[in-house]
Design a protein around this motif. Structure first.
Motif, PDB file in Angstrom:
ATOM      1  N   ILE A   1      -9.531  12.775 -26.206  1.00 15.60           N
ATOM      2  CA  ILE A   1      -9.750  11.647 -27.118  1.00 15.60           C
ATOM      3  C   ILE A   1     -10.852  10.724 -26.618  1.00 15.60           C
ATOM      4  N   GLU A   2     -10.821  10.371 -25.328  1.00 13.21           N
ATOM      5  CA  GLU A   2     -11.715   9.334 -24.826  1.00 13.21           C
ATOM      6  C   GLU A   2     -13.082   9.846 -24.404  1.00 13.21           C
ATOM      7  N   TYR A   3     -13.174  11.107 -23.944  1.00 15.77           N
ATOM      8  CA  TYR A   3     -14.444  11.605 -23.429  1.00 15.77           C
ATOM      9  C   TYR A   3     -15.024  12.735 -24.281  1.00 15.77           C
ATOM     10  N   ARG A   4     -14.221  13.745 -24.530  1.00 18.30           N
ATOM     11  CA  ARG A   4     -14.757  14.904 -25.262  1.00 18.30           C
ATOM     12  C   ARG A   4     -14.802  14.681 -26.763  1.00 18.30           C
ATOM     13  N   LYS A   5     -14.087  13.644 -27.255  1.00 21.36           N
ATOM     14  CA  LYS A   5     -14.076  13.300 -28.680  1.00 21.36           C
ATOM     15  C   LYS A   5     -13.754  14.525 -29.538  1.00 21.36           C
ATOM     16  N   GLU A   6     -12.669  15.205 -29.191  1.00 18.51           N
ATOM     17  CA  GLU A   6     -12.310  16.426 -29.895  1.00 18.51           C
ATOM     18  C   GLU A   6     -10.919  16.320 -30.504  1.00 18.51           C
ATOM     19  N   ASP A   7     -10.610  17.273 -31.364  1.00 21.62           N
ATOM     20  CA  ASP A   7      -9.298  17.324 -32.009  1.00 21.62           C
ATOM     21  C   ASP A   7      -8.249  17.744 -30.979  1.00 21.62           C
ATOM     22  N   VAL A   8      -7.257  16.895 -30.751  1.00 21.94           N
ATOM     23  CA  VAL A   8      -6.214  17.215 -29.775  1.00 21.94           C
ATOM     24  C   VAL A   8      -4.898  17.575 -30.445  1.00 21.94           C
ATOM     25  N   SER A   9      -4.924  17.832 -31.753  1.00 19.68           N
ATOM     26  CA  SER A   9      -3.676  18.155 -32.452  1.00 19.68           C
ATOM     27  C   SER A   9      -2.963  19.380 -31.865  1.00 19.68           C
ATOM     28  N   PRO A  10      -3.690  20.431 -31.376  1.00 25.98           N
ATOM     29  CA  PRO A  10      -2.957  21.544 -30.741  1.00 25.98           C
ATOM     30  C   PRO A  10      -2.195  21.094 -29.492  1.00 25.98           C
ATOM     31  N   LEU A  11      -2.764  20.144 -28.750  1.00 28.27           N
ATOM     32  CA  LEU A  11      -2.083  19.646 -27.550  1.00 28.27           C
ATOM     33  C   LEU A  11      -0.892  18.775 -27.924  1.00 28.27           C
ATOM     34  N   LEU A  12      -1.039  18.023 -28.997  1.00 25.69           N
ATOM     35  CA  LEU A  12       0.073  17.198 -29.455  1.00 25.69           C
ATOM     36  C   LEU A  12       1.236  18.060 -29.953  1.00 25.69           C
ATOM     37  N   LYS A  13       0.919  19.234 -30.482  1.00 26.18           N
ATOM     38  CA  LYS A  13       1.978  20.162 -30.914  1.00 26.18           C
ATOM     39  C   LYS A  13       2.777  20.650 -29.710  1.00 26.18           C
ATOM     40  N   ILE A  14       2.070  20.955 -28.615  1.00 19.87           N
ATOM     41  CA  ILE A  14       2.760  21.354 -27.381  1.00 19.87           C
ATOM     42  C   ILE A  14       3.667  20.228 -26.911  1.00 19.87           C
ATOM     43  N   TYR A  15       3.154  19.021 -26.986  1.00 19.75           N
ATOM     44  CA  TYR A  15       3.941  17.846 -26.614  1.00 19.75           C
ATOM     45  C   TYR A  15       5.201  17.745 -27.473  1.00 19.75           C
TER      46      TYR A  15
ATOM     47  N   THR B   1       5.710  10.037 -22.077  1.00 16.76           N
ATOM     48  CA  THR B   1       6.053  10.163 -23.498  1.00 16.76           C
ATOM     49  C   THR B   1       5.595   8.933 -24.274  1.00 16.76           C
ATOM     50  N   ALA B   2       5.853   7.754 -23.726  1.00 13.30           N
ATOM     51  CA  ALA B   2       5.381   6.523 -24.380  1.00 13.30           C
ATOM     52  C   ALA B   2       3.859   6.480 -24.409  1.00 13.30           C
ATOM     53  N   LEU B   3       3.223   6.959 -23.344  1.00 11.56           N
ATOM     54  CA  LEU B   3       1.768   6.960 -23.278  1.00 11.56           C
ATOM     55  C   LEU B   3       1.167   7.868 -24.340  1.00 11.56           C
ATOM     56  N   ILE B   4       1.736   9.053 -24.513  1.00 20.81           N
ATOM     57  CA  ILE B   4       1.200   9.975 -25.515  1.00 20.81           C
ATOM     58  C   ILE B   4       1.344   9.402 -26.914  1.00 20.81           C
ATOM     59  N   GLU B   5       2.410   8.665 -27.162  1.00 18.58           N
ATOM     60  CA  GLU B   5       2.548   8.049 -28.485  1.00 18.58           C
ATOM     61  C   GLU B   5       1.406   7.068 -28.748  1.00 18.58           C
ATOM     62  N   SER B   6       0.897   6.431 -27.689  1.00 19.24           N
ATOM     63  CA  SER B   6      -0.281   5.573 -27.844  1.00 19.24           C
ATOM     64  C   SER B   6      -1.510   6.410 -28.167  1.00 19.24           C
ATOM     65  N   TYR B   7      -1.615   7.579 -27.546  1.00 17.83           N
ATOM     66  CA  TYR B   7      -2.737   8.467 -27.835  1.00 17.83           C
ATOM     67  C   TYR B   7      -2.668   9.002 -29.262  1.00 17.83           C
ATOM     68  N   VAL B   8      -1.452   9.166 -29.786  1.00 21.49           N
ATOM     69  CA  VAL B   8      -1.299   9.611 -31.177  1.00 21.49           C
ATOM     70  C   VAL B   8      -1.987   8.612 -32.108  1.00 21.49           C
ATOM     71  N   ASN B   9      -1.813   7.313 -31.828  1.00 21.32           N
ATOM     72  CA  ASN B   9      -2.507   6.290 -32.608  1.00 21.32           C
ATOM     73  C   ASN B   9      -4.010   6.428 -32.468  1.00 21.32           C
ATOM     74  N   ALA B  10      -4.481   6.680 -31.249  1.00 25.53           N
ATOM     75  CA  ALA B  10      -5.920   6.790 -31.004  1.00 25.53           C
ATOM     76  C   ALA B  10      -6.538   7.947 -31.766  1.00 25.53           C
ATOM     77  N   GLU B  11      -5.791   9.008 -31.968  1.00 25.79           N
ATOM     78  CA  GLU B  11      -6.301  10.185 -32.676  1.00 25.79           C
ATOM     79  C   GLU B  11      -6.678   9.841 -34.111  1.00 25.79           C
ATOM     80  N   SER B  12      -6.092   8.779 -34.652  1.00 24.91           N
ATOM     81  CA  SER B  12      -6.366   8.413 -36.043  1.00 24.91           C
ATOM     82  C   SER B  12      -7.496   7.396 -36.179  1.00 24.91           C
TER      83      SER B  12
END
Length: 427
Positions: free
Chosen positions: A246-260, A274-285
């Motif tokens: 999200i922060e450097y490669r600026k790529e789609d991380v939805s496959p990684l979120l599925k693993i999560y 787990t709480a941290l990834i939920e913050s990243y979920v917001n960043a993806e949008s």
């Protein structure tokens, strides 16, 4: 140390317990001890969570005495941390030493920045597993990286790395005095070209693409490991690559979120990751055309305020900044005349300052004369920068319409002025 009081508070916070997979309380006490070799200039280590920014995160300072250090760390859960040498960090160039905090003792032997390949970290099951995997992947891909480095060095010798326009820009920057305002503007132009890869020749772009493909192989190996080994090491790898995607490669991380969602969220529902990834979920949008992230911060009177309360029904610039971020403050000052021009036409600005103390924000506001509301993000307690996808940046500009939909992200003040002119006239 100046941080003594804050460190004591943090120590009490961390001296709690973690939730085991079955919900039981599992306290962790990790002894961090070691020696520092050939670094007489180093008197202190900084301890912080991996991926956090030492300028804003709550950190612990560990003194080095006679080339040795020892610290007893009580934590909520097994989690990735890192050491930074304080003198390196203050000089602006450092290499982190990664490890996983876990029950037991971790032993370190740490060397100068140009000899980090000699560093030794031993003693923990998860740390050993994590560092061994990183080393194996690095060794496997080393021939590819070495070959690409030779290609790139050859382009540099032949003067085929940068475009003529990029060379001229660097020469112009070099001619200007250090305190010339134009110098900073040109540097920002350079950084923009870097992000857009406009500074590279076609030959250099081709080599960079090969580097990126090799990086992709490394990521794929780590993600496969995370899928096959659903433990703290796998979770650490997953979190790290979601953040970097999200922060450097600026790529789609939805496959990684599925693993999560499929593997790690059910197993580690109470883990800090787990709480941290939920913050990243917001960043993806956080993309033009999507709705903004509604966050909470405190005002100058320490009252919690929702961002939505300040921008509802208005075209708004969400100005994330920090007192220590020169470009952020310059952007803020550039926005003042634009704000004054459009503030009575349905436009507003809300600043959120990323600080370690409130006084730093208040002093900067008084000096820069910001006429709009400013909120405070203290020690990243609300993970606002993470939720906006700029976790390691000083700040950023996010322009939204009256419905809270992103109109522009990272735009210059000139671009924002142009957008406002067209948008408000169109309305």
């Amino acid at each position: 140390m100046k941080k003594a009081a804050g460190i004591f508070v943090l120590f009490l916070t961390l001296a709690s317990a973690s939730f085991g997979q079955n919900g039981t309380i599992v306290p962790i006490q990790c002894v961090l001890k070691g020696e520092v070799v050939n670094r007489p200039q180093s008197s202190c280590l900084i301890l912080l969570k991996a991926g956090e920014d030492a300028r804003t995160a709550e950190v612990i300072y560990i003194p080095i005495k006679d080339g040795k250090f020892e610290y007893i760390f009580r934590a909520d859960a097994e989690e990735a941390y890192q050491f930074l040498f304080d003198d390196e960090h203050r000089n602006g160039s450092w290499r982190p030493i990664d490890f996983i905090v876990e029950q037991g003792t971790l032993n370190f032997v740490l060397h100068p920045i140009d000899e980090t390949d000699k560093n030794v970290v031993e003693g923990g099951r998860y740390t050993n597993e994590y560092l061994t995997l990183e080393k194996e992947i690095a060794n496997e891909l080393k021939p590819l990286y070495d070959s690409l480095s030779v290609k790139y060095e050859l382009l540099e010798k032949e003067g085929k790395t940068y475009t003529p326009e990029a060379i001229n820009l660097l020469e112009e920057i070099d001619k200007l005095a250090k305190d010339d305002p134009k110098k900073q503007q040109l540097w920002e132009q350079w950084y923009k070209w870097q992000n857009e890869r406009k500074h590279l020749t076609p030959e250099a772009k081709a080599v960079e693409d090969e580097f990126r493909n090799t990086d992709k192989k490394s990521v794929e190996k780590k993600i496969q490991y995370a899928k096959d080994h659903p433990n703290i090491v796998g979770y650490t790898l997953l979190v790290k690559n979601i953040r970097e995607g999200i922060e450097y490669r600026k790529e789609d991380v939805s496959p990684l979120l599925k693993i999560y969602r499929d593997i790690y969220q059910p197993k580690y529902s109470h883990h800090p990751y787990t709480a941290l990834i939920e913050s990243y979920v917001n960043a993806e949008s956080v993309k033009v055309g999507n709705r903004y992230v509604d966050v909470t911060a405190v005002d100058k009177d320490d009252k919690e305020v929702k961002l939505s309360e300040l921008i509802k029904g208005k075209v708004a610039l969400i100005h994330l900044w920090a007192s220590w971020c020169g470009p952020c403050r310059r952007h803020g000052k550039e926005m003042i005349p634009i704000y004054e021009q459009y503030k009575d036409k349905g436009f507003t600005v809300v600043g959120i300052a990323r600080e370690r103390n409130k006084n730093a924000m208040l002093t900067a506001i008084e000096k820069d004369k910001y006429p709009w509301a400013n909120l405070l993000e203290l020690n990243d307690q609300h993970e606002i920068w993470t939720q906006f996808g700029i976790g390691n940046a000083g700040g950023g500009e996010f322009l939204v319409d009256e419905n809270g939909v992103f109109l522009a992200i990272g735009a210059t003040s000139e671009e924002i002025s142009e957008i406002l002119g067209k948008y408000i006239i169109k309305k």
